[in-house]
Scaffold this motif. Sequence first.
Motif, PDB file in Angstrom:
ATOM      1  N   ASP A 194       0.861  -1.177   0.000  1.00  0.00           N
ATOM      2  CA  ASP A 194       0.000   0.000   0.000  1.00  0.00           C
ATOM      3  C   ASP A 194       0.895   1.224   0.000  1.00  0.00           C
ATOM      4  O   ASP A 194       1.531   1.541   0.994  1.00  0.00           O
ATOM      5  CB  ASP A 194      -0.913   0.005   1.240  1.00  0.00           C
ATOM      6  CG  ASP A 194      -2.082   0.963   1.093  1.00  0.00           C
ATOM      7  OD1 ASP A 194      -1.920   1.986   0.399  1.00  0.00           O
ATOM      8  OD2 ASP A 194      -3.145   0.690   1.672  1.00  0.00           O
ATOM      9  N   ARG A 195       0.977   1.899  -1.147  1.00  0.00           N
ATOM     10  CA  ARG A 195       1.861   3.051  -1.293  1.00  0.00           C
ATOM     11  C   ARG A 195       1.236   4.316  -0.714  1.00  0.00           C
ATOM     12  O   ARG A 195       1.918   5.239  -0.320  1.00  0.00           O
ATOM     13  CB  ARG A 195       2.216   3.259  -2.771  1.00  0.00           C
ATOM     14  CG  ARG A 195       3.173   4.378  -2.979  1.00  0.00           C
ATOM     15  CD  ARG A 195       3.734   4.511  -4.368  1.00  0.00           C
ATOM     16  NE  ARG A 195       2.910   4.003  -5.435  1.00  0.00           N
ATOM     17  CZ  ARG A 195       3.378   3.756  -6.638  1.00  0.00           C
ATOM     18  NH1 ARG A 195       4.626   3.944  -6.917  1.00  0.00           N
ATOM     19  NH2 ARG A 195       2.582   3.318  -7.584  1.00  0.00           N
ATOM     20  N   GLY A 196      -0.077   4.354  -0.657  1.00  0.00           N
ATOM     21  CA  GLY A 196      -0.777   5.531  -0.144  1.00  0.00           C
ATOM     22  C   GLY A 196      -1.112   5.369   1.320  1.00  0.00           C
ATOM     23  O   GLY A 196      -0.312   4.872   2.116  1.00  0.00           O
ATOM     24  N   GLN A 197      -2.307   5.784   1.668  1.00  0.00           N
ATOM     25  CA  GLN A 197      -2.779   5.660   3.046  1.00  0.00           C
ATOM     26  C   GLN A 197      -3.109   4.207   3.341  1.00  0.00           C
ATOM     27  O   GLN A 197      -3.884   3.574   2.619  1.00  0.00           O
ATOM     28  CB  GLN A 197      -4.023   6.531   3.231  1.00  0.00           C
ATOM     29  CG  GLN A 197      -4.631   6.450   4.605  1.00  0.00           C
ATOM     30  CD  GLN A 197      -5.905   7.287   4.718  1.00  0.00           C
ATOM     31  OE1 GLN A 197      -6.262   8.014   3.807  1.00  0.00           O
ATOM     32  NE2 GLN A 197      -6.577   7.161   5.843  1.00  0.00           N
ATOM     33  N   ASP A 225      -5.189   1.736   4.731  1.00  0.00           N
ATOM     34  CA  ASP A 225      -6.578   1.844   5.191  1.00  0.00           C
ATOM     35  C   ASP A 225      -7.289   0.500   5.285  1.00  0.00           C
ATOM     36  O   ASP A 225      -8.504   0.433   5.271  1.00  0.00           O
ATOM     37  CB  ASP A 225      -7.356   2.789   4.270  1.00  0.00           C
ATOM     38  CG  ASP A 225      -7.485   2.267   2.852  1.00  0.00           C
ATOM     39  OD1 ASP A 225      -6.649   1.441   2.435  1.00  0.00           O
ATOM     40  OD2 ASP A 225      -8.430   2.676   2.150  1.00  0.00           O
ATOM     41  N   ASP A 284      -7.042  -2.152   3.106  1.00  0.00           N
ATOM     42  CA  ASP A 284      -7.365  -2.837   1.853  1.00  0.00           C
ATOM     43  C   ASP A 284      -6.914  -4.294   1.913  1.00  0.00           C
ATOM     44  O   ASP A 284      -5.780  -4.588   2.298  1.00  0.00           O
ATOM     45  CB  ASP A 284      -6.651  -2.179   0.669  1.00  0.00           C
ATOM     46  CG  ASP A 284      -7.223  -0.826   0.292  1.00  0.00           C
ATOM     47  OD1 ASP A 284      -8.396  -0.564   0.593  1.00  0.00           O
ATOM     48  OD2 ASP A 284      -6.492  -0.030  -0.327  1.00  0.00           O
ATOM     49  N   LYS A 335       2.573  -1.095   4.378  1.00  0.00           N
ATOM     50  CA  LYS A 335       3.697  -0.332   3.812  1.00  0.00           C
ATOM     51  C   LYS A 335       4.831  -1.255   3.381  1.00  0.00           C
ATOM     52  O   LYS A 335       5.576  -0.939   2.463  1.00  0.00           O
ATOM     53  CB  LYS A 335       4.225   0.687   4.826  1.00  0.00           C
ATOM     54  CG  LYS A 335       3.327   1.890   4.996  1.00  0.00           C
ATOM     55  CD  LYS A 335       3.392   2.773   3.780  1.00  0.00           C
ATOM     56  CE  LYS A 335       2.524   4.002   3.970  1.00  0.00           C
ATOM     57  NZ  LYS A 335       2.190   4.625   2.702  1.00  0.00           N
ATOM     58  N   ASN A 360     -10.074   0.097  -3.807  1.00  0.00           N
ATOM     59  CA  ASN A 360      -8.924  -0.651  -3.337  1.00  0.00           C
ATOM     60  C   ASN A 360      -7.771  -0.391  -4.317  1.00  0.00           C
ATOM     61  O   ASN A 360      -7.882  -0.677  -5.499  1.00  0.00           O
ATOM     62  CB  ASN A 360      -9.290  -2.138  -3.297  1.00  0.00           C
ATOM     63  CG  ASN A 360      -8.258  -2.976  -2.612  1.00  0.00           C
ATOM     64  OD1 ASN A 360      -7.073  -2.803  -2.817  1.00  0.00           O
ATOM     65  ND2 ASN A 360      -8.728  -3.917  -1.809  1.00  0.00           N
ATOM     66  N   THR A 361      -6.674   0.173  -3.812  1.00  0.00           N
ATOM     67  CA  THR A 361      -5.523   0.506  -4.656  1.00  0.00           C
ATOM     68  C   THR A 361      -4.267  -0.141  -4.089  1.00  0.00           C
ATOM     69  O   THR A 361      -4.014  -0.043  -2.890  1.00  0.00           O
ATOM     70  CB  THR A 361      -5.314   2.035  -4.726  1.00  0.00           C
ATOM     71  OG1 THR A 361      -6.524   2.632  -5.179  1.00  0.00           O
ATOM     72  CG2 THR A 361      -4.206   2.397  -5.687  1.00  0.00           C
ATOM     73  N   ALA A 404       0.050  -0.806  -4.885  1.00  0.00           N
ATOM     74  CA  ALA A 404       1.246  -0.578  -5.680  1.00  0.00           C
ATOM     75  C   ALA A 404       1.853  -1.943  -5.988  1.00  0.00           C
ATOM     76  O   ALA A 404       1.811  -2.858  -5.153  1.00  0.00           O
ATOM     77  CB  ALA A 404       2.233   0.292  -4.922  1.00  0.00           C
ATOM     78  N   SER A 451       0.450   1.051 -10.259  1.00  0.00           N
ATOM     79  CA  SER A 451      -0.657   0.899  -9.312  1.00  0.00           C
ATOM     80  C   SER A 451      -1.818   0.213 -10.005  1.00  0.00           C
ATOM     81  O   SER A 451      -2.058   0.437 -11.190  1.00  0.00           O
ATOM     82  CB  SER A 451      -1.118   2.257  -8.798  1.00  0.00           C
ATOM     83  OG  SER A 451      -0.137   2.842  -7.990  1.00  0.00           O
TER      84      SER A 451
END
Length: 136
Positions: free
Chosen positions: A47-50, A52, A54, A73, A102-103, A105, A119
């Motif tokens: 998870d490259r972003g927040q 959360d 996923d 991370k 849902n995202t 990396a 992504s």
Amino acid sequence: MSLQPIDTTSVKKPDEIVHKHIVNGRHLDIQKTLEVESDLITVAVWDRGQVDGDKISLYLNGELILEDFTLAKEKKQITLHLLAGPNYLVMHAVNLGSVPPNTAAMEIDDNSKKKKTLSLVSDTKKSGTIEIIYKP
């Protein structure tokens, strides 16, 4: 730590997957096409972003290779064996986390000089897909 490759050479032919355009009841959304130089690749997912909550499952050519995995991370690495020609890496969203969609990396390493980072986005109706073409 040495990772053992997952043998996906005995599964359905990749073109059968795409002609159906559905995995686990969801349509495939091919978001990226890349060519690789080796039939053995390493895929890292995180998870490259927040972060959360996923959760994802990954499929290669219709075979489950990672089940109900919570993105973090830290990168999770998987070594895969590709078939000659097109292969389809599908990210199935198990949930949408607290911040939809849902995202994830992903980094694809075919042991050439350049790793590919991208992504993928999935939701409850479609699964983000990477078409990976191995040319022997």
